[in-house]
Design an enzyme around this catalytic site. Structure first.
Site, PDB file in Angstrom:
ATOM      1  N   ASP A   1      12.078   6.098   3.029  1.00 44.91           N
ATOM      2  CA  ASP A   1      11.270   6.123   1.808  1.00 44.91           C
ATOM      3  C   ASP A   1      11.471   7.385   0.973  1.00 44.91           C
ATOM      4  OD1 ASP A   1      10.258   3.758   2.774  1.00 44.91           O
ATOM      5  OD2 ASP A   1       8.159   4.372   2.748  1.00 44.91           O
TER       6      ASP A   1
ATOM      7  N   ILE B   1       0.407  -2.982  -1.263  1.00 49.66           N
ATOM      8  CA  ILE B   1      -0.680  -2.400  -0.475  1.00 49.66           C
ATOM      9  C   ILE B   1      -2.031  -2.844  -1.012  1.00 49.66           C
ATOM     10  CG2 ILE B   1      -1.718  -0.208   0.258  1.00 49.66           C
ATOM     11  CD1 ILE B   1       1.081   0.984   0.367  1.00 49.66           C
TER      12      ILE B   1
ATOM     13  N   ARG C   1       4.143  -7.191  -9.320  1.00 50.09           N
ATOM     14  CA  ARG C   1       5.247  -7.072 -10.262  1.00 50.09           C
ATOM     15  C   ARG C   1       6.563  -6.955  -9.491  1.00 50.09           C
ATOM     16  NH1 ARG C   1       7.487  -2.698 -12.951  1.00 50.09           N
ATOM     17  NH2 ARG C   1       5.862  -1.267 -12.267  1.00 50.09           N
TER      18      ARG C   1
ATOM     19  N   GLU D   1      -2.547  -6.585  -0.098  1.00 52.39           N
ATOM     20  CA  GLU D   1      -2.762  -6.806   1.334  1.00 52.39           C
ATOM     21  C   GLU D   1      -4.160  -6.348   1.746  1.00 52.39           C
ATOM     22  OE1 GLU D   1       1.819  -6.619   3.000  1.00 52.39           O
ATOM     23  OE2 GLU D   1       0.572  -4.854   3.275  1.00 52.39           O
TER      24      GLU D   1
ATOM     25  N   HIS E   1       9.794 -31.853  11.975  1.00 59.26           N
ATOM     26  CA  HIS E   1       8.600 -32.532  11.480  1.00 59.26           C
ATOM     27  C   HIS E   1       7.491 -32.543  12.525  1.00 59.26           C
ATOM     28  CE1 HIS E   1       6.494 -35.253   8.839  1.00 59.26           C
ATOM     29  NE2 HIS E   1       6.240 -36.029   9.868  1.00 59.26           N
TER      30      HIS E   1
ATOM     31  N   GLY F   1       0.804   3.150  -5.645  1.00 62.11           N
ATOM     32  CA  GLY F   1       2.175   3.598  -5.423  1.00 62.11           C
ATOM     33  C   GLY F   1       2.244   4.759  -4.448  1.00 62.11           C
TER      34      GLY F   1
ATOM     35  N   LYS G   1      -1.839  -2.198   9.785  1.00 64.53           N
ATOM     36  CA  LYS G   1      -2.129  -3.184   8.726  1.00 64.53           C
ATOM     37  C   LYS G   1      -2.034  -4.599   9.280  1.00 64.53           C
ATOM     38  CE  LYS G   1       0.991  -5.057   6.784  1.00 64.53           C
ATOM     39  NZ  LYS G   1       1.854  -4.640   5.705  1.00 64.53           N
TER      40      LYS G   1
HETATM   41  P1  NDP Z   1       3.711  -0.406  -5.555  1.00 70.31           P
HETATM   42  O1  NDP Z   1       4.581   0.507  -6.302  1.00 70.31           O
HETATM   43  O2  NDP Z   1       4.244  -1.658  -4.979  1.00 70.31           O
HETATM   44  O3  NDP Z   1       2.457  -0.794  -6.422  1.00 70.31           O
HETATM   45  C1  NDP Z   1       1.686   0.149  -7.117  1.00 70.31           C
HETATM   46  C2  NDP Z   1       0.679  -0.579  -7.931  1.00 70.31           C
HETATM   47  O4  NDP Z   1      -0.225   0.330  -8.533  1.00 70.31           O
HETATM   48  C3  NDP Z   1       1.314  -1.366  -9.065  1.00 70.31           C
HETATM   49  O5  NDP Z   1       0.559  -2.545  -9.217  1.00 70.31           O
HETATM   50  C4  NDP Z   1       1.153  -0.423 -10.256  1.00 70.31           C
HETATM   51  O6  NDP Z   1       1.082  -1.082 -11.477  1.00 70.31           O
HETATM   52  C5  NDP Z   1      -0.181   0.189  -9.955  1.00 70.31           C
HETATM   53  N1  NDP Z   1      -0.351   1.520 -10.541  1.00 70.31           N
HETATM   54  C6  NDP Z   1       0.512   2.565 -10.487  1.00 70.31           C
HETATM   55  N2  NDP Z   1      -0.022   3.647 -11.092  1.00 70.31           N
HETATM   56  C7  NDP Z   1      -1.233   3.285 -11.533  1.00 70.31           C
HETATM   57  C8  NDP Z   1      -2.276   3.966 -12.231  1.00 70.31           C
HETATM   58  N3  NDP Z   1      -2.154   5.237 -12.582  1.00 70.31           N
HETATM   59  N4  NDP Z   1      -3.388   3.281 -12.535  1.00 70.31           N
HETATM   60  C9  NDP Z   1      -3.533   1.978 -12.181  1.00 70.31           C
HETATM   61  N5  NDP Z   1      -2.589   1.289 -11.507  1.00 70.31           N
HETATM   62  C10 NDP Z   1      -1.451   1.934 -11.185  1.00 70.31           C
HETATM   63  O7  NDP Z   1       3.086   0.537  -4.420  1.00 70.31           O
HETATM   64  P2  NDP Z   1       2.275   0.249  -3.112  1.00 70.31           P
HETATM   65  O8  NDP Z   1       1.487   1.501  -2.932  1.00 70.31           O
HETATM   66  O9  NDP Z   1       1.541  -1.041  -3.141  1.00 70.31           O
HETATM   67  O10 NDP Z   1       3.407   0.126  -2.016  1.00 70.31           O
HETATM   68  C11 NDP Z   1       4.418   1.107  -1.859  1.00 70.31           C
HETATM   69  C12 NDP Z   1       5.629   0.522  -1.189  1.00 70.31           C
HETATM   70  O11 NDP Z   1       5.377   0.354   0.177  1.00 70.31           O
HETATM   71  C13 NDP Z   1       6.035  -0.855  -1.675  1.00 70.31           C
HETATM   72  O12 NDP Z   1       6.837  -0.812  -2.806  1.00 70.31           O
HETATM   73  C14 NDP Z   1       6.748  -1.418  -0.498  1.00 70.31           C
HETATM   74  O13 NDP Z   1       8.101  -1.098  -0.589  1.00 70.31           O
HETATM   75  C15 NDP Z   1       6.105  -0.727   0.680  1.00 70.31           C
HETATM   76  N6  NDP Z   1       5.220  -1.648   1.407  1.00 70.31           N
HETATM   77  C16 NDP Z   1       5.727  -2.761   2.000  1.00 70.31           C
HETATM   78  C17 NDP Z   1       4.895  -3.639   2.658  1.00 70.31           C
HETATM   79  C18 NDP Z   1       5.460  -4.865   3.281  1.00 70.31           C
HETATM   80  O14 NDP Z   1       6.676  -4.961   3.431  1.00 70.31           O
HETATM   81  N7  NDP Z   1       4.643  -5.842   3.617  1.00 70.31           N
HETATM   82  C19 NDP Z   1       3.465  -3.398   2.760  1.00 70.31           C
HETATM   83  C20 NDP Z   1       3.035  -2.221   2.096  1.00 70.31           C
HETATM   84  C21 NDP Z   1       3.886  -1.386   1.454  1.00 70.31           C
HETATM   85  P3  NDP Z   1       2.384  -1.500 -12.346  1.00 70.31           P
HETATM   86  O15 NDP Z   1       2.907  -2.751 -11.693  1.00 70.31           O
HETATM   87  O16 NDP Z   1       1.829  -1.749 -13.693  1.00 70.31           O
HETATM   88  O17 NDP Z   1       3.314  -0.361 -12.281  1.00 70.31           O
END
Ligand code: NDP
Length: 452
Positions: free
Chosen positions: A303, A179, A205, A182, A435, A262, A51
């Site tokens: 994880d 994810i 969020r 990004e 600076h 997620g 990534k």
């Molecule tokens: P997240 O849990 O962070 O985000 C999932 C997103 O998908 C949320 O916006 C959620 O909405 C939405 N969502 C969930 N279910 C549905 C659905 N059925 N329909 C539509 N939207 C949905 O997961 P990610 O996959 O982005 O990342 C997983 C984890 O990986 C992160 O929490 C982090 O800890 C780690 N990570 C860290 C990184 C870094 O440090 N730079 C980079 C990438 C991953 P809602 O908010 O409404 O629940």
């Protein structure tokens, strides 16, 4: 009873590999590790590392455009995904080999196959062998999760992006987390037309509200078609891609659809519940502060435990486990004040409480500034960066720091040291600015913009 091994680790990602190496290499334990896919796990093979390399790749177009503003006769030309992917694959091979040799040098025996747990001290290998161990460590990580309908319609996950044969012309990204955001920025930077749907009010969020708003604004300004309060109603494969109908009344065809909705812990079929290991609602392994499960000989890190899903946290958990069990150094992994970065463009670096969290515990002072940084302002870009400190009005300690800026990941790492040490606003203030850099604003924030 004599066991084949002191420790058997299931999963060769960040947490499992660190635990195995420390247990064997530093504490002299007899250790084995099984990995069913590639050594290195999510971070190295299909996460942080590829990534971040894609983030770099995607940043050159604007960098070359900016170079022109600085007097260079530069032309971006086309992006060659195949050439990049070849180099990326080679780099991942190199890293995987480094993980393997690290394990070998520490004296860890590796099994390139799936392993499941058959009793509190026995692991069953996919080739039919059974091995015993005094301790078993579950470090199987997680995998992308998406709704059934999306999977049936052929939606991709982040895992698939690294393996694309060609970049699509257009993509719909569903989700508003790390994810999704990004990849929206990366693909936009690589020249793909990106639409992003997030079902809630604002992306990211859980992060500071003002920082979320700032990232969203900048993403839009850079060309991501971000639609909040929007979700997919129906989707089906059609000629040239996937037809999608969404809650805002839109119907469109995207060449690819990516779900970043997620991740789920990898516990299915491991045999844990039957042994009495407790699993949580998402299937995560429930552990105590020592990463111990309800079965005393079985531990879990990373994880798969769904605590803080970040590579450095998994590494600390694996290390703490190995020190505790094999090094006679009882150590709990510290989950307080963990800094992290979201590699959007611009990046979001963050540590500690959001304004929303801190307000509930009040009283607080909020210091914030947003400005056009010198480098891009000179190039005529409207980009704005944001720096924010949340300060406890009584103790004066800095409770949270949120930075949205190019390089925010690097900046927050350093601010994190001071904040972890308990720095007060006055400590920040008496630090003389460097600076001219963007981060000097962190030590020159004079008046709170609000109190709560
Ligand atoms: P997240 O849990 O962070 O985000 C999932 C997103 O998908 C949320 O916006 C959620 O909405 C939405 N969502 C969930 N279910 C549905 C659905 N059925 N329909 C539509 N939207 C949905 O997961 P990610 O996959 O982005 O990342 C997983 C984890 O990986 C992160 O929490 C982090 O800890 C780690 N990570 C860290 C990184 C870094 O440090 N730079 C980079 C990438 C991953 P809602 O908010 O409404 O629940």
């Amino acid at each position: 009873m004599a066991f084949d091994y002191d420790l058997f680790v299931i999963g060769g990602g960040s947490g499992g590999v660190r635990a195995a190496r420390i247990a064997a290499g530093e504490h002299g334990a007899k250790v084995a590790l099984a990995e069913e896919y590639r050594m290195g796990g999510t971070c190295v093979i299909r996460g942080c590392v590829p990534k971040k390399l894609m983030v770099f790749a995607s940043s050159y177009k604007t960098a070359i455009e900016d170079a022109r503003s600085y007097g260079w006769a530069a032309e971006a030309g086309a992006f060659d995904w195949q050439a990049f992917r070849g180099k990326l694959d080679a780099e991942l091979d190199r890293l995987e080999a480094a993980y393997r040799s690290g394990l070998k040098n520490a004296g860890v025996t590796t099994f390139d196959m799936r392993a499941t747990v058959s009793d509190a001290h026995t692991v069953a290998l996919a080739d039919g062998r059974k091995v015993t161990a005094k301790h078993i460590l579950i470090a199987t990580g997680g995998r992308p999760a998406m709704p059934q309908a999306a999977a049936e319609a052929g939606a991709l996950t982040s895992n698939d992006i690294f393996k694309l044969d060609a970049l699509p012309k257009s993509v719909l990204i569903v989700g508003g987390g790390f994810i999704a955001c990004e990849f929206a920025c990366i693909l936009n930077g690589l020249g793909v037309e990106v639409t992003q749907f997030y079902r809630g009010e604002q992306i990211l969020r859980g992060f500071d509200g003002e920082a979320r708003g700032h990232v969203a604004e900048e993403m839009r300004a850079q060309g991501v078609n971000l639609h909040v309060g929007t979700d997919v109603i129906e989707m089906k494969p059609v000629e040239g891609g996937t037809w999608v109908a969404s809650t805002d009344g839109r119907e469109a065809v995207y060449e690819k659809v990516v779900y970043a909705t997620g991740r789920s812990p990898n516990t299915e079929g491991l045999g844990l519940e039957a042994l009495g290991v407790k699993l949580g609602r998402k299937g995560e392994v429930v552990v105590d502060d020592w990463s111990q499960t309800a079965v005393p000989s079985i531990f879990a890190v990373g994880d798969v435990t769904d605590r803080i899903n970040l590579t450095p946290v998994a590494i600390r958990e694996g290390h703490a486990f190995a020190d505790t069990i094999f090094g006679a150094k009882p150590t709990k992994a510290d989950h307080e004040l963990v800094a992290s970065a979201v590699f959007t463009q611009p990046e979001l670096g963050t540590i500690g409480m959001t304004e929303e969290e801190a307000r509930d515990r009040g009283p607080i002072e909020v210091y914030t500034t947003a400005f056009r940084p010198m480098q891009t302002a000179f190039a005529g870009r409207p980009d704005r960066v944001m720096m924010k400190l949340i300060v406890c009005a009584t103790t004066r300690r800095v409770l949270g720091c949120h930075i949205v800026a190019p390089g925010a990941g690097e900046m927050i790492q350093l601010a994190a040291i001071a904040i972890k040490m308990g720095a007060t606003k006055e400590d920040f203030d008496r630090t003389v600015a460097v600076h001219p850099v963007m981060a000097e604003e962190l030590v020159t924030l004079r008046k709170p913009v609000r109190t709560a």
